[in-house]
Design a protein around this motif. Structure first.
Motif, PDB file in Angstrom:
ATOM      1  N   ALA A 296       7.857 -11.998   8.488  1.00  0.00           N
ATOM      2  CA  ALA A 296       6.855 -12.075   7.424  1.00  0.00           C
ATOM      3  C   ALA A 296       6.871 -10.747   6.684  1.00  0.00           C
ATOM      4  CB  ALA A 296       5.456 -12.347   7.995  1.00  0.00           C
ATOM      5  N   GLY A 297       6.480 -10.780   5.422  1.00  0.00           N
ATOM      6  CA  GLY A 297       6.480  -9.542   4.659  1.00  0.00           C
ATOM      7  C   GLY A 297       5.680  -9.683   3.380  1.00  0.00           C
ATOM      8  N   GLY A 298       5.283  -8.562   2.819  1.00  0.00           N
ATOM      9  CA  GLY A 298       4.529  -8.609   1.572  1.00  0.00           C
ATOM     10  C   GLY A 298       4.109  -7.223   1.122  1.00  0.00           C
ATOM     11  N   GLY A 299       3.137  -7.200   0.229  1.00  0.00           N
ATOM     12  CA  GLY A 299       2.651  -5.930  -0.286  1.00  0.00           C
ATOM     13  C   GLY A 299       1.846  -6.117  -1.557  1.00  0.00           C
ATOM     14  N   ARG A 300       1.488  -4.979  -2.152  1.00  0.00           N
ATOM     15  CA  ARG A 300       0.657  -4.970  -3.363  1.00  0.00           C
ATOM     16  C   ARG A 300       1.549  -4.985  -4.601  1.00  0.00           C
ATOM     17  NH1 ARG A 300      -4.444  -4.230  -5.102  1.00  0.00           N
ATOM     18  NH2 ARG A 300      -5.216  -4.212  -2.959  1.00  0.00           N
ATOM     19  N   TYR A 301       1.133  -5.799  -5.592  1.00  0.00           N
ATOM     20  CA  TYR A 301       1.910  -5.916  -6.839  1.00  0.00           C
ATOM     21  C   TYR A 301       0.935  -5.945  -8.027  1.00  0.00           C
ATOM     22  CZ  TYR A 301       0.925 -10.896  -5.827  1.00  0.00           C
ATOM     23  OH  TYR A 301       0.323 -12.081  -5.512  1.00  0.00           O
ATOM     24  N   ASP A 302       0.359  -4.811  -8.342  1.00  0.00           N
ATOM     25  CA  ASP A 302      -0.739  -4.742  -9.309  1.00  0.00           C
ATOM     26  C   ASP A 302      -0.319  -4.973 -10.761  1.00  0.00           C
ATOM     27  OD1 ASP A 302      -2.590  -4.326  -7.362  1.00  0.00           O
ATOM     28  OD2 ASP A 302      -2.797  -2.169  -7.670  1.00  0.00           O
TER      29      ASP A 302
END
Length: 423
Positions: A311-317
């Motif tokens: 699983a993976g992800g993050g912030r993308y403002d």
């Protein structure tokens, strides 16, 4: 000529027993995400090619399945470029479609909006174990929340969902794109060379420091700066989470106070979570994530039995702004559903009963017993008795049945249910 009936290379047919396991895993994850307030949405498989190839998808943009425009002639003029023939593509992830969805529908959505998606995506991969050209992703995203509440909740919800589905022994790895930028800046690299540095650092687990050091001169770094970079990264591996903020502030020149504070808050929240249930996590200074749209904290979940993250992800403002015309804070986490299913034991199956009836049993009796069992909430299928009894029971078990009732004409009693495997 005999037609090839095999599925397209890199895709799979799934048998009922396999689908039953996948449905069980998805239902478990869905239940957890719903408890956290995430609402299920759906987006189309096709997206505009300009959106898909807008420079935010990293290496995945090279793997897009492009769709020819409608109405093209059977032949085209020599020298015609592909871009003139294509206007749509199959989505390669669920995040890019989500940002378009939010741009079109934000007026009808709450703030922050907690989105849950599950569906197929397509990438022109080189097929291998664990990597397919068509596969399912399972995403949650929070749009409109600028604080690290988004990061912390996404991590908590996803680790809880994976644990509930039966995947234990995972580790959450956390970093920040702004931290990586500070590292590059401290190494006196021009901004246009940062991506190359990040790509090399991302290979550390695979090629080791010898391999990384061999590549870094090509990225514009001399031996002295490589030594400093390695010393910084090695010093941050395994840092005490309780001291993460102070250690980063002391170790990385020019790292903004906001970044230090955000990572310290995440560390505190994960430490508090670990006090309520098993959660293993670490700060990983070489975690990069391949997507070009990340702007802040990034995270992955790894498992010892998987060669890649699960699983993976993050912030993308800044990604939503491409659809809305103004930036909106956003953060997401994507589960690699195919890898999860491969790692999880089949576990408990939903009860399924076979009403095994002899040929001379009246049809009304067969359907009456099946109807009675279904009224109790059980999945029931009448199956005619054929061949050797033991062999047929074995086949029923392979097909996913958990018990059976043997219906015979020479007895008027309602047969008892017997678990498959009991003979």
């Amino acid at each position: 000529m005999k037609m090839d009936n095999s599925p397209a290379r890199g895709t799979r047919d799934l048998l009922p027993a396999t689908v039953a396991v996948r449905d069980h895993v998805l239902a478990t994850i869905t239940e957890v995400y719903h408890r956290f307030g995430y609402q299920r949405i759906e987006t189309p498989a096709l997206e505009g090619i300009e959106r898909l190839s807008g420079g935010q998808g990293g290496e995945n943009e090279k793997l897009i399945y492009r769709v020819l425009r409608r109405g093209l002639d059977e032949t085209v003029a020599a020298g015609t470029e592909v871009k003139d023939l294509v206007d749509l593509g199959l989505r390669y992830d669920l995040t890019v479609p989500l940002t378009r969805f939010y741009g079109n529908n934000h007026a009808a959505l709450p703030t922050p909006f907690r989105s849950f998606q599950f569906g197929p995506v397509w990438r022109a991969e080189r097929p291998q174990k664990g990597r397919y050209r068509q596969f399912n992703q399972c995403d949650i995203d929070m749009i409109g929340e600028e604080s690290v509440l988004a990061e912390v909740e996404l991590i908590e919800a996803t680790t809880e969902a994976l644990a509930a589905a039966g995947l234990g022994g995972t580790t959450v790895r956390v970093s920040d794109r702004r931290f990586l930028s500070a590292l590059a800046r401290a190494a006196d690299l021009p901004e246009e060379a940062w991506t190359g540095l990040f790509i090399t650092l991302d290979k550390l687990d695979k090629i080791g420091w010898d391999g990384v050091r061999a590549e870094l001169p090509e990225r514009g770094l001399d031996t002295a700066r490589i030594d400093r970079l390695q010393e910084t990264i090695v010093g941050l591996r395994g840092v005490d989470p309780a001291k993460l903020g102070d250690t980063l502030a002391d170790t990385v020149p020019g790292l903004p106070d906001e970044v230090v504070a955000d990572l310290a808050q995440t560390a505190d929240a994960l430490a508090a979570l670990a006090g309520t249930r098993p959660v293993s996590w670490e700060f990983d200074p070489t975690l990069v994530r391949g997507m070009g749209y990340y702007t802040g904290q990034i995270f992955e979940i790894t498992h010892p039995a998987s060669s890649g993250s699960v699983a993976g992800g993050g912030r993308y403002d800044r990604l939503v702004g491409r659809s809305l015309g103004k930036d909106v804070p956003a953060c997401g986490f994507s589960i690699g559903f195919e890898r999860i299913v491969d790692l999880i034991d089949a576990g408990p199956r939903t009860a399924a009963v076979a009403v095994l009836y002899e040929a001379d049993v009246p049809l009304t009796r067969v359907t009456s017993l099946a109807r009675q069992l279904r009224a109790e909430g059980t999945a029931v299928s009448p199956v005619r008795r054929r061949g050797k009894f033991g062999a047929q029971l074995g086949r029923l078990q392979e097909w996913g049945f958990t018990s059976f009732a043997h219906l015979r004409a020479d007895t008027g009693d309602t047969p008892e249910l017997r678990a498959l495997g009991d003979g």
